[in-house]
Design a protein around this motif. Structure first.
Motif, short mmCIF file in Angstrom:
data_model
loop_
_atom_site.label_atom_id
_atom_site.label_comp_id
_atom_site.label_asym_id
_atom_site.label_seq_id
_atom_site.Cartn_x
_atom_site.Cartn_y
_atom_site.Cartn_z
N LYS A 95 42.81 43.27 35.14
CA LYS A 95 42.40 43.64 36.53
C LYS A 95 42.13 45.03 36.79
O LYS A 95 41.22 45.24 37.86
N ARG A 96 42.45 45.97 36.00
CA ARG A 96 42.27 47.34 36.32
C ARG A 96 40.95 47.53 36.18
O ARG A 96 40.33 48.44 36.87
N PHE A 97 40.07 46.80 35.10
CA PHE A 97 38.76 47.27 34.88
C PHE A 97 38.17 46.59 36.16
O PHE A 97 37.06 47.44 36.77
N CYS A 98 38.32 45.62 36.91
CA CYS A 98 37.85 45.12 38.08
C CYS A 98 38.02 46.04 39.18
O CYS A 98 37.04 46.51 40.06
N THR A 99 39.13 46.69 39.41
CA THR A 99 39.47 47.70 40.33
C THR A 99 38.61 48.71 40.18
O THR A 99 38.21 49.24 41.05
N HIS A 100 38.68 49.29 38.97
CA HIS A 100 37.85 50.66 38.61
C HIS A 100 36.20 50.33 39.20
O HIS A 100 35.59 51.19 39.34
N MET A 101 35.95 49.22 38.95
CA MET A 101 34.38 48.64 39.37
C MET A 101 34.36 48.52 40.64
O MET A 101 32.89 48.01 41.02
N GLY A 102 35.20 48.38 41.58
CA GLY A 102 35.06 48.52 42.77
C GLY A 102 35.50 47.06 43.71
O GLY A 102 35.13 46.94 44.83
N VAL A 103 36.33 46.45 43.08
CA VAL A 103 36.56 45.03 43.54
C VAL A 103 37.96 45.39 44.31
O VAL A 103 38.97 45.96 43.65
N ARG A 104 37.99 45.18 45.64
CA ARG A 104 39.23 45.24 46.38
C ARG A 104 40.40 44.23 45.78
O ARG A 104 40.19 43.31 45.36
N SER A 105 41.56 44.78 46.09
CA SER A 105 42.83 44.06 45.83
C SER A 105 43.08 42.79 46.36
O SER A 105 43.30 41.74 45.66
N ASN A 106 42.22 42.57 47.49
CA ASN A 106 42.51 41.36 48.27
C ASN A 106 41.35 40.32 47.67
O ASN A 106 41.10 39.10 48.11
N SER A 107 40.44 40.97 46.89
CA SER A 107 39.38 40.16 46.19
C SER A 107 39.60 39.80 44.93
O SER A 107 38.80 39.05 44.16
N ILE A 108 40.78 40.11 44.28
CA ILE A 108 41.20 39.68 42.79
C ILE A 108 42.09 38.71 42.81
O ILE A 108 43.03 38.52 43.52
N PHE A 109 41.85 37.45 42.17
CA PHE A 109 42.45 36.28 42.21
C PHE A 109 43.07 36.20 40.85
O PHE A 109 42.27 35.88 39.84
N GLU A 110 44.30 36.03 40.91
CA GLU A 110 45.01 36.01 39.43
C GLU A 110 45.31 34.63 39.14
O GLU A 110 45.76 34.01 39.47
N VAL A 111 44.73 34.15 37.88
CA VAL A 111 44.55 32.80 37.35
C VAL A 111 46.04 32.95 36.52
O VAL A 111 45.81 33.40 35.59
N GLY A 112 47.10 32.32 36.64
CA GLY A 112 48.35 32.07 35.89
C GLY A 112 48.54 31.10 34.99
O GLY A 112 47.73 30.15 35.05
N ILE A 113 49.53 31.08 34.36
CA ILE A 113 49.88 29.82 33.65
C ILE A 113 50.30 28.50 34.30
O ILE A 113 50.51 28.80 35.56
N LEU A 114 50.27 27.58 33.89
CA LEU A 114 50.69 26.29 34.74
C LEU A 114 52.22 26.26 34.81
O LEU A 114 52.93 26.90 33.98
N ASN A 115 52.76 25.93 35.77
CA ASN A 115 54.26 25.79 36.09
C ASN A 115 54.81 24.81 35.12
O ASN A 115 54.12 23.78 34.58
N ASP A 116 56.09 24.37 35.03
CA ASP A 116 56.62 23.27 34.11
C ASP A 116 56.07 22.03 34.36
O ASP A 116 55.56 21.44 33.59
N ALA A 117 56.02 21.56 35.90
CA ALA A 117 55.65 20.34 36.11
C ALA A 117 54.46 19.93 35.84
O ALA A 117 53.76 19.08 35.36
N GLU A 118 53.42 21.08 36.24
CA GLU A 118 51.86 20.98 35.64
C GLU A 118 51.69 20.97 34.31
O GLU A 118 50.96 20.02 33.85
N ALA A 119 52.43 21.70 33.47
CA ALA A 119 52.35 21.56 32.05
C ALA A 119 52.58 20.38 31.51
O ALA A 119 51.55 19.80 30.57
N LYS A 120 53.44 19.69 31.93
CA LYS A 120 54.04 18.42 31.45
C LYS A 120 53.11 17.37 31.87
O LYS A 120 52.88 16.36 31.15
N THR A 121 52.60 17.34 33.21
CA THR A 121 51.58 16.52 33.59
C THR A 121 50.26 16.68 32.62
O THR A 121 49.81 15.49 32.43
N LEU A 122 49.90 17.66 32.37
CA LEU A 122 48.49 18.10 31.50
C LEU A 122 48.87 17.38 29.97
O LEU A 122 48.20 16.51 29.65
#
Length: 572
Positions: free
Chosen positions: A200-227
């Motif tokens: 996300k540092r690259f996006c920040t340097h390119m002018g993206v505001r912090s409230n416009s950066i959406f972090e896509v994380g790993i699945l939680n345990d329940a979601e991972a098992k469901t998948l």
């Protein structure tokens, strides 16, 4: 119980697909109006929820991010001009981006959506060229980067004055892109940008505001098992012992969707012993970081392929650039030239085997589906795994090398793809005597080749030129006796002269797709081993009198791709 559950689920999914197709077909509006390039309209409503690729599950952790990103993309939301999806490789950034893209297109939020893929090696020339093509410019004629940027900036400003709303998507950013050098800064009114990046540092340097950066994380345990359990078709209570092994496998995947889906597809329809072995292999070397675990899962999926042709075609596909729409017909022709798919004696039988291969690799999650007909894609993590970890074939995919190949100065390479964007002179030190396949892409009209290049590649069996303005072709059989496949796509030929190809006596597949050649000489009739001739896109073609009969009667040709349409005809 597990088999009945899986069969029932598959039947339900098929029924849903049929119903969706029927609904889609009923809303098709036929028109004779010409559809502008890069303006993709839709008569169907887009999805309202985020669904991971290849599943029927809606995960809350992704749903919140998806809805927030979609809200930020609304044209009337002026507080978010640039939006970014960030997260580690394989977590699903591009999948979410593609679904957002479909949603805004279906909802017609923008007049135009322009998507370009950046990749590990940022190439501003290729980026400017891709954007130009997407906004209906054939190419940028300006010689300098700044002049091209000024031209694009002027066009964007004019689009803005006309009230056009435009979304520019830059996928897979590995380093900071100077938007001013591209022509996208300052961003005109009505324009928005969507980035995906691992950092996300690259996006920040390119002018993206912090409230416009959406972090896509790993699945939680329940979601991972469901998948995982949703793919393998095992429900609670079916087999407690198998359930426990599956839960341990899921833990090793660390919530990474690409790892979970791939290992689940390996274990589908396998017995308990296979599950135990898979878990043992994941635990054996005490792999702690997700990259190593993912590589091990890809390795297991690769080794699980039963056919040698499946493995060979898969390795070959890793040569293509990041996020490339890989034509399976190209893989067939290249594979045929390299001696793959030889269970059948004809190209028709090889094409049948290729269809089976495509299905096997999609089922193994080593390939993914493409939006383009007849194409597949390979995830960048899978591609990196092949190029860096599998040594069965020495191959390299080279981009953005600034006229130098020192970083790939390994004369043992057997296959090379080289993107020639920005080159004015082909590398003089390009010397690969063991090369059997060479793919060259995106060459400028000013690119000059050394005349003796084919003397250095006497083992060459497959040669492909794509979007090369003036390719240097072998003009004698002296150094090209082994050449069996020659494919040209969107290239220019000096004076449309292809008469010299008659000397390539071992040529079996020959393609001039969208090369616009206007004359097919009788010397082509000397190609006695020719099995496929592709003239698609050569609309003004003149054929020398009697040539067709010479080709049909004097060679082994069985397939002709018509220059009048895009259908394949088989000649008996």
């Amino acid at each position: 119980m597990a088999k009945r559950y899986k069969a029932g689920k598959q039947s339900c999914d098929i029924l849903k697909e049929i119903q969706a197709l029927e609904a889609w077909q009923s809303k098709i509006e036929f028109t004779k109006e010409q559809i502008p390039l890069a303006e993709i309209g839709s008569t169907t409503a887009g999805p309202s929820t985020f669904t991971p690729e290849g599943t029927q599950n809606n995960f809350e952790s992704r749903e919140l991010i998806y809805k927030a990103a979609l809200e930020s993309l609304q044209p009337n939301n002026e507080s978010h001009k640039m939006i970014a999806l960030c997260g580690m490789g394989g977590v699903g950034k591009t999948t979410m981006m593609e679904q957002l893209k479909k949603e805004v297109q279906a909802s017609k939020l923008f007049d135009r959506v322009v998507k370009v893929v950046i990749g590990e090696n940022t190439d501003l020339v290729a980026l400017q060229r891709a954007i130009a093509i997407n906004i209906k410019l054939e190419d940028l004629k300006e010689e300098t980067k700044d002049a091209r940027a000024d031209r694009l900036r002027t066009i964007f400003e004019e689009m803005s004055k006309q009230g056009k709303k435009t979304l520019v998507i830059m996928d897979d950013i590995w380093s900071e892109v100077e938007l001013k050098d591209v022509g996208l800064s300052p961003l005109p009114n009505g324009f928005k940008m969507l980035f995906t990046s691992r950092d996300k540092r690259f996006c920040t340097h390119m002018g993206v505001r912090s409230n416009s950066i959406f972090e896509v994380g790993i699945l939680n345990d329940a979601e991972a098992k469901t998948l995982f359990f949703g793919i393998v078709g095992l429900s609670d209570g079916d087999d407690p012992a198998l359930q426990k092994i599956g839960e341990d496998v899921v833990k090793k995947c660390g919530g990474l969707p690409i790892a979970i889906v791939t290992i689940a597809k390996i274990l589908c329809n396998n017995n308990k012993a296979a599950w135990e072995k898979a878990l043992w292999r994941l635990e054996r070397d005490d792999l702690k970081d997700l990259e190593s675990i993912t590589d091990r899962i890809f390795e297991m999926s690769y080794e699980n392929l039963k056919e040698n042709d499946d493995k060979a075609i898969f390795l070959l596909s890793a040569l293509f650039p990041d996020d490339f729409d890989i034509r399976t017909e190209d893989l067939l022709r290249f594979g045929w030239g390299l001696g793959f798919l030889k269970d059948g004696k004809t190209l028709r039988e090889a094409r049948r085997d290729m269809e089976i291969c495509v299905n096997n690799l999609l089922c193994a999650n080593l390939w993914t589906k493409s939006d383009r007909m007849g194409c597949v894609k390979i995830h960048d993590l899978v591609r990196a795994f092949v190029l860096n970890k599998i040594s069965e074939v020495k191959q390299a995919s080279i981009v953005n090398i600034d006229n130098k190949t020192e970083q790939y100065a390994n004369e043992t390479y057997e296959r090379i793809l080289l993107k020639c964007t920005g080159m004015t002179e082909f590398p003089s030190d390009f010397n690969y005597p063991n090369l059997s396949l060479l793919m060259l892409m995106d060459g400028h009209r000013s690119l000059k080749f050394p005349e003796d290049i084919y003397k250095r590649m006497e083992k060459l069996e497959v040669l492909s030129y794509e979007k090369m303005h003036i390719p240097l072709l072998p003009r004698t059989s002296e150094h090209s006796t082994k050449l069996r496949t020659l494919c040209l796509r969107s290239c220019s030929l000096i004076n449309d002269d292809v008469s010299f190809l008659g000397s390539l006596s071992n040529l079996e597949t020959l393609s001039f797709v969208d090369c616009g050649i206007r004359w097919l000489p009788s010397t082509i009739g000397k190609l006695k081993k020719l099995k496929l001739l592709d003239l698609t896109g050569c609309v003004d073609l003149c054929i020398e009198d009697g040539l067709i009969m010479v080709v049909l009667l004097g060679s082994q040709i069985e397939t002709v791709m018509s220059w009048r349409n895009f259908h394949t005809g088989y000649l008996h």
